[in-house]
Design a protein around this motif. Sequence first.
Motif, short mmCIF file in Angstrom:
data_model
loop_
_atom_site.label_atom_id
_atom_site.label_comp_id
_atom_site.label_asym_id
_atom_site.label_seq_id
_atom_site.Cartn_x
_atom_site.Cartn_y
_atom_site.Cartn_z
N ALA A 127 35.54 52.86 25.28
CA ALA A 127 35.03 51.93 26.29
C ALA A 127 35.93 50.70 26.45
O ALA A 127 35.74 49.92 27.38
N ILE A 128 36.90 50.54 25.53
CA ILE A 128 37.80 49.38 25.66
C ILE A 128 39.15 49.84 26.22
O ILE A 128 39.81 50.70 25.65
N ASP A 129 39.51 49.25 27.34
CA ASP A 129 40.77 49.58 28.01
C ASP A 129 41.71 48.39 27.77
O ASP A 129 41.60 47.35 28.42
N LEU A 130 42.59 48.53 26.77
CA LEU A 130 43.45 47.43 26.34
C LEU A 130 44.79 47.53 27.07
O LEU A 130 45.48 48.54 27.00
N ARG A 131 45.14 46.47 27.76
CA ARG A 131 46.37 46.47 28.58
C ARG A 131 47.31 45.38 28.08
O ARG A 131 47.03 44.19 28.25
N TRP A 132 48.44 45.79 27.48
CA TRP A 132 49.43 44.83 26.98
C TRP A 132 50.33 44.38 28.13
O TRP A 132 50.51 45.08 29.12
N ARG A 133 50.94 43.25 27.92
CA ARG A 133 51.86 42.63 28.91
C ARG A 133 51.19 42.49 30.27
O ARG A 133 51.78 42.73 31.33
N ASN A 134 49.92 42.13 30.24
CA ASN A 134 49.16 41.80 31.45
C ASN A 134 48.83 40.32 31.35
O ASN A 134 47.97 39.92 30.56
N LYS A 135 49.50 39.52 32.14
CA LYS A 135 49.38 38.06 32.02
C LYS A 135 48.62 37.51 33.22
O LYS A 135 49.01 37.75 34.38
N VAL A 136 47.54 36.81 32.95
CA VAL A 136 46.73 36.25 34.05
C VAL A 136 47.49 35.06 34.66
O VAL A 136 47.87 34.12 33.96
N THR A 137 47.68 35.15 35.99
CA THR A 137 48.42 34.05 36.67
C THR A 137 47.59 33.42 37.78
O THR A 137 47.97 32.39 38.33
N GLY A 138 46.48 34.07 38.16
CA GLY A 138 45.68 33.50 39.25
C GLY A 138 44.21 33.83 39.08
O GLY A 138 43.85 34.80 38.40
N LEU A 139 43.37 33.01 39.69
CA LEU A 139 41.92 33.20 39.58
C LEU A 139 41.27 32.76 40.88
O LEU A 139 41.59 31.68 41.40
#
Length: 531
Positions: free
Chosen positions: A138-150
């Motif tokens: 149930a956990i979808d772990l995504r590396w090198r995913n950087k939040v830049t906007g909201l």
Amino acid sequence: MAPAAFGYRRHPDQDRHDPARHPVVVVGAGPVGLSLSIDLAQRGQSVVLLDDADRIGEGSRAICFSKRSLEVWDRLGVADRMLDKGVIWQVGKIFLRDAMVYRFDLLPESGHKMPAFINLQQYYAEAFLLDRVQQLPAIDLRWRNKVTGLAQHNDHAVLTIATPDGEYRLAADYVVACDGARSALRGLVGAEFEGEVFEDQFLIADVKMQAEFPTERWFWFDPPFHSGQSALLHRQPDNVWRIDLQIGADADAAVERQPENVRPRIERMLGHGDFSFEWISVYKFQCRRMQRLLHSRVIFAGDSAHQVSPFGARGANSGLEDGENLAWKLDLVLRGKAGAALLSSYDVERGQAADDNIRASTRSTDFIAPHSAQERRLRGAVLQLAKEADFAKRMVNAGRLSVPSVYDSPLSTPDAEAWAGGPKPGASMIDAPLARTDGAACYLSDAFVAAGRGFTLLHAANGAALPDGVGEIRIGRDAPLRDNAGHFAQRYDASPGAAYLLRPDGYVAARFKQPTPAALDAALARARGQA
Ligand SMILES: O=C(O)CCc1cccc(O)c1
């Protein structure tokens, strides 16, 4: 230990024109984000977990994990590995120059499943949590995913995420920001930290060496090897020792962290040079928090929301407590079984905890680094007196260690009867040794997990009808669990018929000497944020 690296993988969400919508996106795969994601997944929620790096944290950073954190991890199925690898301790000693002024024992009684503390490098804690994440589809772990906007909307948030393949967008009912002290999300909601940054600086060195010091926390004021300053020593696994040395406000951090400058300081402390460095850093104490932990659809937990000094070990431990407080509330809200009031209680309860921690941390920082010559003289007098006088021992504050806060919470039903002891509403449950009917030993904390980690009625067998959806721990002579040694009765002031309503995080919502169905229903509704 060389940090384990994990590969970036393109996700089909990145190929969508409209952002894919998920119930929860957790940002930050440190101990708090990993633990929260596991908790949510164990409760049946799907979680997208984003991290901007491709590896678990370098350097040791947090090292002291509290009894409460271990209890949280036990519920998440990872405590055994932490305990196997960690070094267990419960005694601390405080020295003035080379004389001991004070000794404390953080868990003087037996009958608890978890020890007072373990020391464990943060990278081990993260590695064990990651292994658990990998067992949970149930956990979808995504590396090198950087939040830049909201972008915040009425009933969801949309994140812009930068990856090695470019940007994509992701929508979530809720975003939980576990992205650390330099939180990008805190900037994106436009919130600032409020509080104090102290001037004094501390040098941290993780030193590898063979040493025979006992597994205790040792703290010095004005030690002979580091005159006029303070020092702290902790054992970690693999013959690594954490040494913190106060170096004053005027020290040049860039110069001080050079290994050739650190080495003579450590040699003076140890009396030899037979060690190597695993990690060196310089830090300033900070005691600050965001004013609100909830920002519409973005919820802050851990260092992104509050910061305290390392002394007292409140940083990582309070972050893990944030996660545990939030997981069950978010789960009920996402299932449509609770509304906004339950989430607001996260802000109330964990805001209070942040204030408690900041207060405690500020007091110890003021004691460790006095602001004036007068404060320093007063501290000197307290330390001298503490060698003989108990009242002065209590005034010595070298960083009292993390304990869970007691919430003054809208979810708690105040006591209507007089209790001689036991955890009051808003306090966390206390462990106790029990026996099953076949004589096998177990702990109350095990029984809580076996009862389902939901709302649970813990009672000294009283025949009360359970409200719908509530698990049960029944203790008594004719019940599934026995209190042969009387610890449960004593720790809970549990006379026959007494009952505690526990929340899914193991906190007490209400307690009754003789509960009625109506009283239990009302307490349950209140604990779900419905009253
Ligand atoms: O013993 C304490 O008060 C905490 C020790 C500690 C925890 C985290 C970082 C650090 O440098 C020291």
